[in-house]
Design a protein around this motif. Structure first.
Motif, PDB file in Angstrom:
ATOM      1  N   GLU A   1      -4.122  33.532  -8.888  1.00  0.00           N
ATOM      2  CA  GLU A   1      -5.513  33.344  -9.303  1.00  0.00           C
ATOM      3  C   GLU A   1      -5.651  32.372 -10.476  1.00  0.00           C
ATOM      4  OE1 GLU A   1      -7.260  37.187  -9.961  1.00  0.00           O
ATOM      5  OE2 GLU A   1      -7.218  37.708  -7.831  1.00  0.00           O
ATOM      6  N   THR A   2      -4.796  31.341 -10.483  1.00  0.00           N
ATOM      7  CA  THR A   2      -4.938  30.309 -11.507  1.00  0.00           C
ATOM      8  C   THR A   2      -5.895  29.206 -11.063  1.00  0.00           C
ATOM      9  OG1 THR A   2      -3.001  29.145 -10.637  1.00  0.00           O
ATOM     10  CG2 THR A   2      -2.640  30.723 -12.424  1.00  0.00           C
ATOM     11  N   TYR A   3      -5.856  28.864  -9.772  1.00  0.00           N
ATOM     12  CA  TYR A   3      -6.766  27.856  -9.210  1.00  0.00           C
ATOM     13  C   TYR A   3      -6.773  26.593 -10.063  1.00  0.00           C
ATOM     14  CZ  TYR A   3      -8.346  31.988  -6.655  1.00  0.00           C
ATOM     15  OH  TYR A   3      -8.391  33.137  -5.887  1.00  0.00           O
ATOM     16  N   ASP A   4      -5.591  26.077 -10.376  1.00  0.00           N
ATOM     17  CA  ASP A   4      -5.500  24.923 -11.262  1.00  0.00           C
ATOM     18  C   ASP A   4      -4.597  23.832 -10.692  1.00  0.00           C
ATOM     19  OD1 ASP A   4      -3.115  26.277 -11.506  1.00  0.00           O
ATOM     20  OD2 ASP A   4      -3.099  26.330 -13.692  1.00  0.00           O
ATOM     21  N   MET A   5      -4.844  23.456  -9.462  1.00  0.00           N
ATOM     22  CA  MET A   5      -4.070  22.400  -8.816  1.00  0.00           C
ATOM     23  C   MET A   5      -4.437  21.013  -9.353  1.00  0.00           C
ATOM     24  SD  MET A   5      -3.616  21.770  -4.728  1.00  0.00           S
ATOM     25  CE  MET A   5      -2.644  20.394  -4.124  1.00  0.00           C
ATOM     26  N   GLU A   6      -5.539  20.921 -10.083  1.00  0.00           N
ATOM     27  CA  GLU A   6      -6.038  19.658 -10.653  1.00  0.00           C
ATOM     28  C   GLU A   6      -6.463  18.670  -9.567  1.00  0.00           C
ATOM     29  OE1 GLU A   6      -4.189  18.129 -14.367  1.00  0.00           O
ATOM     30  OE2 GLU A   6      -2.586  19.552 -13.877  1.00  0.00           O
ATOM     31  N   TYR A   7      -7.083  19.193  -8.544  1.00  0.00           N
ATOM     32  CA  TYR A   7      -7.622  18.374  -7.452  1.00  0.00           C
ATOM     33  C   TYR A   7      -9.009  18.924  -7.168  1.00  0.00           C
ATOM     34  CZ  TYR A   7      -7.592  15.992  -2.839  1.00  0.00           C
ATOM     35  OH  TYR A   7      -7.871  15.213  -1.750  1.00  0.00           O
ATOM     36  N   SER A   8     -10.032  18.215  -7.618  1.00  0.00           N
ATOM     37  CA  SER A   8     -11.391  18.754  -7.581  1.00  0.00           C
ATOM     38  C   SER A   8     -11.990  18.670  -6.183  1.00  0.00           C
ATOM     39  CB  SER A   8     -12.291  17.986  -8.557  1.00  0.00           C
ATOM     40  OG  SER A   8     -12.546  16.676  -8.069  1.00  0.00           O
TER      41      SER A   8
ATOM     42  N   LEU B   1     -13.109  15.229  -5.265  1.00  0.00           N
ATOM     43  CA  LEU B   1     -12.067  14.356  -4.732  1.00  0.00           C
ATOM     44  C   LEU B   1     -11.723  14.703  -3.293  1.00  0.00           C
ATOM     45  CD1 LEU B   1      -9.643  14.042  -7.775  1.00  0.00           C
ATOM     46  CD2 LEU B   1     -11.208  12.306  -6.880  1.00  0.00           C
ATOM     47  N   VAL B   2     -11.717  15.992  -2.980  1.00  0.00           N
ATOM     48  CA  VAL B   2     -11.466  16.408  -1.601  1.00  0.00           C
ATOM     49  C   VAL B   2     -12.511  15.807  -0.672  1.00  0.00           C
ATOM     50  CG1 VAL B   2     -11.399  18.378  -0.019  1.00  0.00           C
ATOM     51  CG2 VAL B   2     -10.326  18.560  -2.270  1.00  0.00           C
ATOM     52  N   GLU B   3     -13.776  15.922  -1.077  1.00  0.00           N
ATOM     53  CA  GLU B   3     -14.857  15.389  -0.242  1.00  0.00           C
ATOM     54  C   GLU B   3     -14.751  13.873  -0.123  1.00  0.00           C
ATOM     55  OE1 GLU B   3     -19.613  16.103   0.385  1.00  0.00           O
ATOM     56  OE2 GLU B   3     -18.846  16.095  -1.667  1.00  0.00           O
ATOM     57  N   LYS B   4     -14.430  13.204  -1.231  1.00  0.00           N
ATOM     58  CA  LYS B   4     -14.285  11.750  -1.215  1.00  0.00           C
ATOM     59  C   LYS B   4     -13.183  11.318  -0.257  1.00  0.00           C
ATOM     60  CE  LYS B   4     -11.552   9.809  -3.793  1.00  0.00           C
ATOM     61  NZ  LYS B   4     -10.132   9.317  -3.672  1.00  0.00           N
ATOM     62  N   ASP B   5     -12.021  12.002  -0.328  1.00  0.00           N
ATOM     63  CA  ASP B   5     -10.899  11.643   0.534  1.00  0.00           C
ATOM     64  C   ASP B   5     -11.217  11.882   2.007  1.00  0.00           C
ATOM     65  OD1 ASP B   5      -9.570  10.964  -1.748  1.00  0.00           O
ATOM     66  OD2 ASP B   5      -8.129  12.619  -1.682  1.00  0.00           O
TER      67      ASP B   5
ATOM     68  N   ASP C   1     -16.752  20.103  -9.610  1.00  0.00           N
ATOM     69  CA  ASP C   1     -15.581  20.241 -10.488  1.00  0.00           C
ATOM     70  C   ASP C   1     -14.670  21.392 -10.100  1.00  0.00           C
ATOM     71  OD1 ASP C   1     -16.431  18.090 -12.003  1.00  0.00           O
ATOM     72  OD2 ASP C   1     -17.555  19.342 -13.403  1.00  0.00           O
ATOM     73  N   ALA C   2     -15.072  22.196  -9.124  1.00  0.00           N
ATOM     74  CA  ALA C   2     -14.228  23.318  -8.703  1.00  0.00           C
ATOM     75  C   ALA C   2     -12.899  22.805  -8.175  1.00  0.00           C
ATOM     76  CB  ALA C   2     -14.933  24.140  -7.627  1.00  0.00           C
ATOM     77  N   ASP C   3     -11.835  23.568  -8.390  1.00  0.00           N
ATOM     78  CA  ASP C   3     -10.518  23.185  -7.907  1.00  0.00           C
ATOM     79  C   ASP C   3     -10.444  23.356  -6.391  1.00  0.00           C
ATOM     80  OD1 ASP C   3      -7.677  22.579  -9.086  1.00  0.00           O
ATOM     81  OD2 ASP C   3      -7.338  24.023  -7.466  1.00  0.00           O
TER      82      ASP C   3
ATOM     83  N   GLY D   1       0.860  -1.177   0.000  1.00  0.00           N
ATOM     84  CA  GLY D   1       0.000   0.000   0.000  1.00  0.00           C
ATOM     85  C   GLY D   1       0.893   1.222   0.000  1.00  0.00           C
ATOM     86  N   ALA D   2       0.876   1.980  -1.099  1.00  0.00           N
ATOM     87  CA  ALA D   2       1.859   3.067  -1.260  1.00  0.00           C
ATOM     88  C   ALA D   2       1.217   4.329  -1.814  1.00  0.00           C
ATOM     89  CB  ALA D   2       2.990   2.606  -2.162  1.00  0.00           C
ATOM     90  N   PRO D   3       0.290   4.934  -1.084  1.00  0.00           N
ATOM     91  CA  PRO D   3      -0.322   6.180  -1.566  1.00  0.00           C
ATOM     92  C   PRO D   3       0.702   7.298  -1.641  1.00  0.00           C
ATOM     93  CG  PRO D   3      -0.899   5.803   0.717  1.00  0.00           C
ATOM     94  CD  PRO D   3      -0.189   4.558   0.249  1.00  0.00           C
ATOM     95  N   VAL D   4       0.378   8.311  -2.424  1.00  0.00           N
ATOM     96  CA  VAL D   4       1.308   9.406  -2.672  1.00  0.00           C
ATOM     97  C   VAL D   4       0.666  10.742  -2.333  1.00  0.00           C
ATOM     98  CG1 VAL D   4       2.537   8.120  -4.457  1.00  0.00           C
ATOM     99  CG2 VAL D   4       0.609   9.589  -5.101  1.00  0.00           C
ATOM    100  N   SER D   5       1.510  11.712  -2.066  1.00  0.00           N
ATOM    101  CA  SER D   5       1.056  13.070  -1.788  1.00  0.00           C
ATOM    102  C   SER D   5       1.966  14.043  -2.527  1.00  0.00           C
ATOM    103  CB  SER D   5       1.112  13.357  -0.277  1.00  0.00           C
ATOM    104  OG  SER D   5       0.675  14.667   0.015  1.00  0.00           O
ATOM    105  N   GLY D   6       1.368  15.114  -3.028  1.00  0.00           N
ATOM    106  CA  GLY D   6       2.147  16.107  -3.761  1.00  0.00           C
ATOM    107  C   GLY D   6       1.462  16.594  -5.013  1.00  0.00           C
ATOM    108  N   GLY D   7       0.329  15.970  -5.358  1.00  0.00           N
ATOM    109  CA  GLY D   7      -0.470  16.454  -6.483  1.00  0.00           C
ATOM    110  C   GLY D   7       0.152  16.203  -7.833  1.00  0.00           C
ATOM    111  N   PRO D   8      -0.557  16.595  -8.894  1.00  0.00           N
ATOM    112  CA  PRO D   8      -0.049  16.398 -10.254  1.00  0.00           C
ATOM    113  C   PRO D   8       1.316  17.036 -10.500  1.00  0.00           C
ATOM    114  CG  PRO D   8      -2.388  16.901 -10.313  1.00  0.00           C
ATOM    115  CD  PRO D   8      -1.955  17.100  -8.897  1.00  0.00           C
ATOM    116  N   SER D   9       1.578  18.189  -9.876  1.00  0.00           N
ATOM    117  CA  SER D   9       2.884  18.821 -10.088  1.00  0.00           C
ATOM    118  C   SER D   9       4.005  17.968  -9.509  1.00  0.00           C
ATOM    119  CB  SER D   9       2.911  20.223  -9.476  1.00  0.00           C
ATOM    120  OG  SER D   9       2.722  20.173  -8.067  1.00  0.00           O
TER     121      SER D   9
END
Length: 293
Positions: free
Chosen positions: A225-232, A235-239, A274-276, A115-123
């Motif tokens: 003001e880019t608000y584009d972390m690519e984490y909706s 997904l936040v609510e699901k996690d 769908d909001a970031d 089990g090897a989850p990751v943290s750090g986002g798409p970037s």
């Protein structure tokens, strides 16, 4: 060099696959979206239209899926494709109970599970700098450590329990969510009395208030003001709900966590699924500004 299979080529999975390809690994990939597979085939991966083929062709199979239900569904589908001694690495943000159940299920086939989850986002996935939290047999972890070093800048072995990597990820996410919410409130409150957000962040980051929101999310996504972390927000609510599930399963009171869970659900309802994630700040800026008026 081992042949790696990758199932789940979304924002995280596709970037991790590219990192592995660029480090010379032979990759066989699957995603239900043909265009996701094709984009990686163009980079040198072998594509397949059947997830089970990934298990048949690879020595190590990596999963990056939406959640525990999808993990269990995929494992049920592909388990007969594994050979004895193969390794399944689950990178998904999932529940410890699911990870341990999958480990028991695949142990009957002689397959090892990390089990090897990751943290750090798409970037972080794009740069190969993810934090990786690994639970499972230590010898198997050592066999796969070079793979983890490709995708991660900080690889931490937790312990022998496969699900403990996922438990670590969920608690990590919780603190990240708290930091994002409370930093947003603090910044807006400071603005209401005339402080500049940039000045506040400089002070926060030089002292005890420093966190992932002040040091990364605000400078990278919110102030520009880019608000584009690519984490909706979905997904936040699901996690966050996964963490609440763990609280319920272990019968552990989680008082502040329950409040954060409700707040995230409310903000998701206001902003849209769908909001970031970083748009949480926009919500507080609007609501607290209206309160002043």
């Amino acid at each position: 060099m081992v042949r790696i299979g990758f199932i789940g080529l979304g924002a995280m999975g596709s970037r991790m696959t590219i990192q592995l390809l660029e480090h010379g690994y032979e990759m066989v990939v699957y995603d239900p979206r043909p265009e996701a597979v094709e984009s990686l085939v163009e980079r040198g991966a072998v594509g397949t239209e059947d997830a089970t083929d990934v298990a048949r062709q690879a020595d190590v199979v990596m999963l990056s899926l939406p959640g525990p239900d999808e993990v269990q569904m995929v494992v049920d589908e592909v388990e007969d494709g594994f050979d004895e001694g193969d390794v399944l690495i689950d990178l998904t943000t999932s529940k410890p109970t699911t990870t341990n159940a999958v480990a028991d299920q695949l142990a009957e086939h002689g397959v090892h599970v990390l089990g090897a989850p990751v943290s750090g986002g798409p970037s972080g996935a794009e740069e190969g700098t993810l934090a990786v939290m690994v639970g499972g047999d230590h010898d198997v972890f050592e066999r796969c450590e070079e793979i983890f070093d490709v995708i991660g800048g900080n690889v931490v072995y937790i312990d022998e329990e496969p699900g403990h990597g996922h438990a670590m990820k969920l608690t990590n996410n919780y603190l990240s969510f708290v930091a994002m919410i409370c930093t947003s409130e603090a910044i807006v409150l400071g603005k209401q009395v005339g402080l500049e957000p940039e000045t506040m962040l400089d002070v926060f980051n030089s002292g005890s208030a420093r966190n992932t929101a002040t040091s990364f999310k605000f400078p990278e996504y919110i102030l520009p003001e880019t608000y584009d972390m690519e984490y909706s927000m979905a997904l936040v609510e699901k996690d966050m709900q996964l963490l609440m599930d763990v609280s319920n399963e272990t019968k552990t009171p989680f008082m502040a966590g329950g409040t954060i869970r409700q707040l995230i659900g409310y903000v998701r309802g206001e902003l849209g699924s769908d909001a970031d994630y970083t748009e949480i700040y926009k919500y507080f800026d609007q609501v607290m500004g209206e309160a002043k008026d």
